[in-house]
Design a protein around this motif. Structure first.
Motif, PDB file in Angstrom:
ATOM      1  N   GLY A 322       0.811  -1.210   0.000  1.00 21.29           N
ATOM      2  CA  GLY A 322       0.000   0.000   0.000  1.00 21.29           C
ATOM      3  C   GLY A 322       0.844   1.259   0.000  1.00 21.29           C
ATOM      4  N   PRO A 323       0.207   2.404   0.239  1.00 20.90           N
ATOM      5  CA  PRO A 323       0.930   3.671   0.239  1.00 20.90           C
ATOM      6  C   PRO A 323       2.007   3.709   1.322  1.00 20.90           C
ATOM      7  CG  PRO A 323      -1.448   4.022   0.180  1.00 20.90           C
ATOM      8  CD  PRO A 323      -1.230   2.578   0.480  1.00 20.90           C
ATOM      9  N   TYR A 324       3.027   4.490   1.084  1.00 17.81           N
ATOM     10  CA  TYR A 324       4.057   4.708   2.089  1.00 17.81           C
ATOM     11  C   TYR A 324       3.467   5.547   3.225  1.00 17.81           C
ATOM     12  CZ  TYR A 324       7.213   2.992  -1.501  1.00 17.81           C
ATOM     13  OH  TYR A 324       7.841   2.202  -2.441  1.00 17.81           O
ATOM     14  N   PRO A 325       3.996   5.397   4.443  1.00 16.46           N
ATOM     15  CA  PRO A 325       3.427   6.137   5.577  1.00 16.46           C
ATOM     16  C   PRO A 325       3.356   7.647   5.367  1.00 16.46           C
ATOM     17  CG  PRO A 325       4.930   4.442   6.349  1.00 16.46           C
ATOM     18  CD  PRO A 325       5.060   4.474   4.865  1.00 16.46           C
ATOM     19  N   ASP A 326       4.363   8.193   4.669  1.00 16.98           N
ATOM     20  CA  ASP A 326       4.363   9.643   4.438  1.00 16.98           C
ATOM     21  C   ASP A 326       3.619  10.033   3.169  1.00 16.98           C
ATOM     22  OD1 ASP A 326       6.126   8.760   2.492  1.00 16.98           O
ATOM     23  OD2 ASP A 326       7.915   9.489   3.523  1.00 16.98           O
ATOM     24  N   GLY A 327       3.106   9.039   2.431  1.00 12.51           N
ATOM     25  CA  GLY A 327       2.350   9.339   1.219  1.00 12.51           C
ATOM     26  C   GLY A 327       3.180   9.760   0.037  1.00 12.51           C
ATOM     27  N   VAL A 328       4.502   9.546   0.098  1.00  5.77           N
ATOM     28  CA  VAL A 328       5.404   9.959  -0.978  1.00  5.77           C
ATOM     29  C   VAL A 328       6.073   8.723  -1.574  1.00  5.77           C
ATOM     30  CG1 VAL A 328       7.509  11.256  -1.541  1.00  5.77           C
ATOM     31  CG2 VAL A 328       5.809  12.233   0.023  1.00  5.77           C
ATOM     32  N   GLN A 329       6.085   8.655  -2.900  1.00  5.35           N
ATOM     33  CA  GLN A 329       6.705   7.534  -3.593  1.00  5.35           C
ATOM     34  C   GLN A 329       8.196   7.461  -3.277  1.00  5.35           C
ATOM     35  OE1 GLN A 329       5.611   4.911  -5.723  1.00  5.35           O
ATOM     36  NE2 GLN A 329       7.730   4.329  -5.364  1.00  5.35           N
ATOM     37  N   SER A 330       8.659   6.284  -2.837  1.00  4.31           N
ATOM     38  CA  SER A 330      10.082   6.068  -2.574  1.00  4.31           C
ATOM     39  C   SER A 330      10.874   6.158  -3.874  1.00  4.31           C
ATOM     40  CB  SER A 330      10.291   4.693  -1.942  1.00  4.31           C
ATOM     41  OG  SER A 330      11.659   4.321  -1.961  1.00  4.31           O
ATOM     42  N   SER A 331      12.134   6.570  -3.760  1.00  4.09           N
ATOM     43  CA  SER A 331      12.999   6.671  -4.942  1.00  4.09           C
ATOM     44  C   SER A 331      13.611   5.339  -5.328  1.00  4.09           C
ATOM     45  CB  SER A 331      14.130   7.677  -4.668  1.00  4.09           C
ATOM     46  OG  SER A 331      14.980   7.200  -3.620  1.00  4.09           O
ATOM     47  N   VAL A 332      13.401   4.280  -4.529  1.00  3.22           N
ATOM     48  CA  VAL A 332      14.096   3.018  -4.805  1.00  3.22           C
ATOM     49  C   VAL A 332      13.474   2.240  -5.961  1.00  3.22           C
ATOM     50  CG1 VAL A 332      14.719   0.755  -3.868  1.00  3.22           C
ATOM     51  CG2 VAL A 332      15.086   2.820  -2.507  1.00  3.22           C
ATOM     52  N   PRO A 333      12.182   1.844  -5.916  1.00  6.97           N
ATOM     53  CA  PRO A 333      11.658   1.030  -7.013  1.00  6.97           C
ATOM     54  C   PRO A 333      11.273   1.876  -8.221  1.00  6.97           C
ATOM     55  CG  PRO A 333       9.973   1.288  -5.336  1.00  6.97           C
ATOM     56  CD  PRO A 333      11.194   1.991  -4.829  1.00  6.97           C
ATOM     57  N   PRO A 334      11.767   1.537  -9.412  1.00  8.50           N
ATOM     58  CA  PRO A 334      11.306   2.246 -10.620  1.00  8.50           C
ATOM     59  C   PRO A 334       9.876   1.865 -10.954  1.00  8.50           C
ATOM     60  CG  PRO A 334      12.765   0.436 -11.211  1.00  8.50           C
ATOM     61  CD  PRO A 334      12.771   0.512  -9.712  1.00  8.50           C
ATOM     62  N   GLY A 335       9.246   2.693 -11.783  1.00 10.92           N
ATOM     63  CA  GLY A 335       7.859   2.446 -12.143  1.00 10.92           C
ATOM     64  C   GLY A 335       7.460   3.225 -13.371  1.00 10.92           C
ATOM     65  N   PRO A 336       6.150   3.462 -13.586  1.00  7.29           N
ATOM     66  CA  PRO A 336       5.689   4.200 -14.769  1.00  7.29           C
ATOM     67  C   PRO A 336       6.260   5.607 -14.853  1.00  7.29           C
ATOM     68  CG  PRO A 336       3.856   3.129 -13.640  1.00  7.29           C
ATOM     69  CD  PRO A 336       5.035   3.010 -12.736  1.00  7.29           C
ATOM     70  N   TYR A 337       6.618   6.190 -13.741  1.00  6.94           N
ATOM     71  CA  TYR A 337       7.193   7.530 -13.672  1.00  6.94           C
ATOM     72  C   TYR A 337       8.681   7.541 -14.022  1.00  6.94           C
ATOM     73  CZ  TYR A 337       7.958   5.110  -9.295  1.00  6.94           C
ATOM     74  OH  TYR A 337       8.249   4.136  -8.376  1.00  6.94           O
ATOM     75  N   GLY A 338       9.246   6.394 -14.348  1.00  3.44           N
ATOM     76  CA  GLY A 338      10.692   6.290 -14.573  1.00  3.44           C
ATOM     77  C   GLY A 338      11.369   5.983 -13.254  1.00  3.44           C
ATOM     78  N   GLY A 339      12.148   6.932 -12.748  1.00  4.58           N
ATOM     79  CA  GLY A 339      12.766   6.750 -11.449  1.00  4.58           C
ATOM     80  C   GLY A 339      14.080   6.010 -11.533  1.00  4.58           C
ATOM     81  N   ASN A 340      14.277   5.069 -10.616  1.00  6.40           N
ATOM     82  CA  ASN A 340      15.555   4.382 -10.446  1.00  6.40           C
ATOM     83  C   ASN A 340      15.715   3.259 -11.475  1.00  6.40           C
ATOM     84  OD1 ASN A 340      18.005   3.785  -9.171  1.00  6.40           O
ATOM     85  ND2 ASN A 340      17.042   2.491  -7.614  1.00  6.40           N
ATOM     86  N   LEU A 341      15.674   3.633 -12.745  1.00  3.59           N
ATOM     87  CA  LEU A 341      15.723   2.652 -13.833  1.00  3.59           C
ATOM     88  C   LEU A 341      17.078   1.971 -13.938  1.00  3.59           C
ATOM     89  CD1 LEU A 341      13.856   4.757 -16.546  1.00  3.59           C
ATOM     90  CD2 LEU A 341      12.963   2.717 -15.417  1.00  3.59           C
ATOM     91  N   ASP A 342      18.143   2.715 -13.680  1.00  3.78           N
ATOM     92  CA  ASP A 342      19.506   2.172 -13.764  1.00  3.78           C
ATOM     93  C   ASP A 342      19.789   1.539 -15.131  1.00  3.78           C
ATOM     94  OD1 ASP A 342      20.510   2.953 -11.278  1.00  3.78           O
ATOM     95  OD2 ASP A 342      19.628   1.236 -10.261  1.00  3.78           O
ATOM     96  N   VAL A 343      19.249   2.109 -16.188  1.00  2.00           N
ATOM     97  CA  VAL A 343      19.495   1.622 -17.550  1.00  2.00           C
ATOM     98  C   VAL A 343      20.739   2.328 -18.082  1.00  2.00           C
ATOM     99  CG1 VAL A 343      18.590   1.455 -19.897  1.00  2.00           C
ATOM    100  CG2 VAL A 343      17.061   1.151 -17.939  1.00  2.00           C
ATOM    101  N   ARG A 344      21.808   1.585 -18.235  1.00  4.88           N
ATOM    102  CA  ARG A 344      23.096   2.190 -18.593  1.00  4.88           C
ATOM    103  C   ARG A 344      23.091   2.781 -20.006  1.00  4.88           C
ATOM    104  NH1 ARG A 344      27.073  -0.785 -21.229  1.00  4.88           N
ATOM    105  NH2 ARG A 344      28.654   0.021 -19.808  1.00  4.88           N
ATOM    106  N   ASP A 345      22.114   2.427 -20.817  1.00 11.00           N
ATOM    107  CA  ASP A 345      22.017   2.992 -22.170  1.00 11.00           C
ATOM    108  C   ASP A 345      21.624   4.463 -22.151  1.00 11.00           C
ATOM    109  OD1 ASP A 345      21.836   0.288 -24.048  1.00 11.00           O
ATOM    110  OD2 ASP A 345      20.906   0.048 -22.091  1.00 11.00           O
ATOM    111  N   LEU A 346      21.109   4.971 -21.032  1.00 12.46           N
ATOM    112  CA  LEU A 346      20.605   6.346 -20.988  1.00 12.46           C
ATOM    113  C   LEU A 346      21.751   7.316 -20.746  1.00 12.46           C
ATOM    114  CD1 LEU A 346      17.309   5.761 -18.995  1.00 12.46           C
ATOM    115  CD2 LEU A 346      17.646   5.892 -21.471  1.00 12.46           C
ATOM    116  N   THR A 347      22.726   7.262 -21.622  1.00 12.43           N
ATOM    117  CA  THR A 347      23.906   8.104 -21.534  1.00 12.43           C
ATOM    118  C   THR A 347      23.799   9.234 -22.554  1.00 12.43           C
ATOM    119  OG1 THR A 347      26.341   8.059 -21.533  1.00 12.43           O
ATOM    120  CG2 THR A 347      25.208   6.635 -23.134  1.00 12.43           C
ATOM    121  N   VAL A 348      24.893   9.927 -22.803  1.00 13.95           N
ATOM    122  CA  VAL A 348      24.864  11.080 -23.706  1.00 13.95           C
ATOM    123  C   VAL A 348      24.392  10.644 -25.095  1.00 13.95           C
ATOM    124  CG1 VAL A 348      26.273  12.843 -24.823  1.00 13.95           C
ATOM    125  CG2 VAL A 348      26.687  12.250 -22.427  1.00 13.95           C
TER     126      VAL A 348
END
Length: 507
Positions: A322-348
């Motif tokens: 469910g929702p986080y206690p503070d109601g704010v999406q954590s930066s750890v799991p990536p999702g539809p918003y992008g986030g912590n994708l760690d895709v090394r192709d996203l370079t210059v």
């Protein structure tokens, strides 16, 4: 004295391309279309001629995008649509026509700089009610400083102390890293672990749009990074979906009992210095000096690039959370918003496409990496503070992203807590992309995905896992949509002389 008759005038010869037996110059054969009214008698050129094959309609959709498609915006085509604007401008200038103020190209807006000051950095999440640290126009260049969170988030140990134990001089510690550390006692910490700069709003971005993020440049801010290892970190963690009771951890020693912040250099924390190689064959290239005789080329990218998530939608650390206690999406799991994708192709040179959920989009970035292997198996890359330069565009149609592209590939991402399902989602998105943008049937798209698309584990350690499918660009001979059966026709060189056995099972 004999008078000589005057010499005859020199004989005129035809241009080389008009001599008998010679081909006409290619430019002479190209059809032309008159742009504007007929020529003026004075020859001032209102009838300047421009080759027909430059005459793109600026309002026409890209040939590979289906009208009304719910897929991502059209990615770069092999056909340079900008050629028309440049050709017309050059032709008008050559004809001596001055552009009026109403039609002159507007001067590009000045670049924007966003520094990683304490007020511009958020810790551990993507709050949707946070005010923008800057607002830019579409097409405006913005340069953003980022801070690696390693060494600056331990309340009782300053960055100077932390990095000093690893052999870094105090003068090589970023002042804004120390400034951020000093705010920890009164700072809001969300459920994640990343220090992120933002949000940067993009004028005109509305929910339902797609934000295009072009990565223009990435530079290191310090000559070192840190990689972390532990016997139960990364894919050896008990929280890793592949963990089973009885799995043995790695034999990595614990830190000494009296070590500050659990520091055990070269055991738990690996300081990796970076710089220019002096080795023959790679002289001058940026590398990690990993060990004596071992240099790893840098491949800089931002581990986190995100937009503000949708209201009331959360991606948890476990399925169905469910929702986080503070109601704010954590930066750890990536999702539809992008986030912590760690895709090394996203370079210059790459572009990332994310759906917009909030007005202005709200772009966050951080978790900067100077190099990482696919998978990020220990849980971290070479965590190194970078400065990134970006350019944003807004597309007025929704993508089901994240999607991306670079010079060689179009990329689709499957994200799920289960790695097998992440692969399945990535394949499904690849099939849909080929149907929407290349006009294939689902059968042909699935076949193409199996023989030509590479699927790799981009990240496996952030609770939700990312599998990236890379659709190669160079196999498509023409821009636009592939006609039904076209791939089969290209592949058919000779008729088979013997029957080919059918195999429906995998190999």
């Amino acid at each position: 004295m004999t008078r000589r008759s005057p010499a005859p005038p020199p004989r005129r010869t035809a241009a080389p391309w008009r001599r008998p037996g010679r081909r006409r110059a290619p430019s002479a054969r190209r059809p032309v279309r008159t742009v504007g009214p007929p020529r003026c008698p004075s020859g001032q050129g209102l009838g300047t001629r421009v080759p027909v094959d430059w005459a793109w309609r600026g309002d026409a959709p890209a040939p590979h995008h289906r009208s009304g498609s719910t897929g991502p915006p059209p990615l770069s085509s092999n056909t340079p649509r900008a050629a028309l604007g440049g050709a017309l401008a050059a032709a008008l200038v050559a004809a001596g026509i001055a552009a009026s103020p109403a039609t002159a190209a507007s001067k590009p807006p000045k670049p924007v700089k966003v520094r990683s000051t304490p007020d511009n950095v958020v810790y551990g999440g993507f709050p949707i009610d946070r005010r923008p640290v800057s607002t830019v126009k579409p097409g405006q260049v913005v340069t953003i400083d980022t801070l690696s969170s390693v060494g600056i988030t331990v309340p009782d140990v300053s960055p100077v102390q932390y990095f000093g134990k690893l052999g870094v001089k105090a003068s090589d510690v970023l002042p804004d890293a120390t400034a951020f550390w000093k705010t920890l006692p009164k700072r809001t910490k969300y459920a994640g672990v990343h220090t992120l700069t933002g949000p940067v709003d993009v004028a005109g971005a509305e929910p339902g749009d797609t934000l295009e993020i072009e990565v223009m440049d990435l530079q290191t801010r310090v000559p070192y990074g840190v990689n972390l290892t532990a016997p139960d970190s990364g894919v050896f963690s008990t929280t890793y979906p592949g963990f089973r009771p009885g799995d043995a951890p790695l034999r990595i020693p614990t830190a000494p009992a009296d070590a500050i912040a659990g520091l055990a250099p070269d055991v738990r924390q690996h300081l990796l210095r970076t710089g220019r190689s002096k080795r023959k064959g790679s002289r001058g290239k940026e590398v990690v000096f990993f060990a004596r005789g071992v240099e790893v080329p840098l491949h800089k990218f931002m581990g986190v690039m995100a937009v503000k998530p949708a209201d009331g939608a959360y991606v948890g650390y476990t399925p169905g959370a469910g929702p986080y206690p503070d109601g704010v999406q954590s930066s750890v799991p990536p999702g539809p918003y992008g986030g912590n994708l760690d895709v090394r192709d996203l370079t210059v040179g790459s572009k990332l496409y994310l759906p917009v959920f909030q007005k202005g989009a709200g772009f966050y970035t951080g978790d900067s990496h100077s190099v990482q292997g696919d998978g990020e198996v220990s849980g971290t890359a070479n965590e190194q503070s970078l400065v990134g330069t970006f350019r944003f565009k807004v597309h007025k149609r929704r993508s089901t992203g994240p999607y991306a592209e670079d010079a060689k590939n179009w990329m689709v991402m499957g994200i799920d807590h289960d790695l097998d399902r992440a692969l399945k989602l990535s394949v499904r998105r690849a099939v849909k992309w080929l149907v929407d943008h290349k006009g294939m049937t689902e059968a042909k798209a699935y076949s193409f995905a199996s023989i030509a698309v590479d699927f790799t584990i981009s990240e496996a350690v952030d609770r939700t896992q990312v599998v990236t499918g890379r659709i190669p660009k160079d196999v498509f001979f023409r821009s636009g949509r592939v006609k039904a059966g076209a791939l089969a026709e290209r592949a058919r060189t000779t008729k088979a002389s013997v029957p080919i056995a059918r195999h429906d099972h995998g190999h």
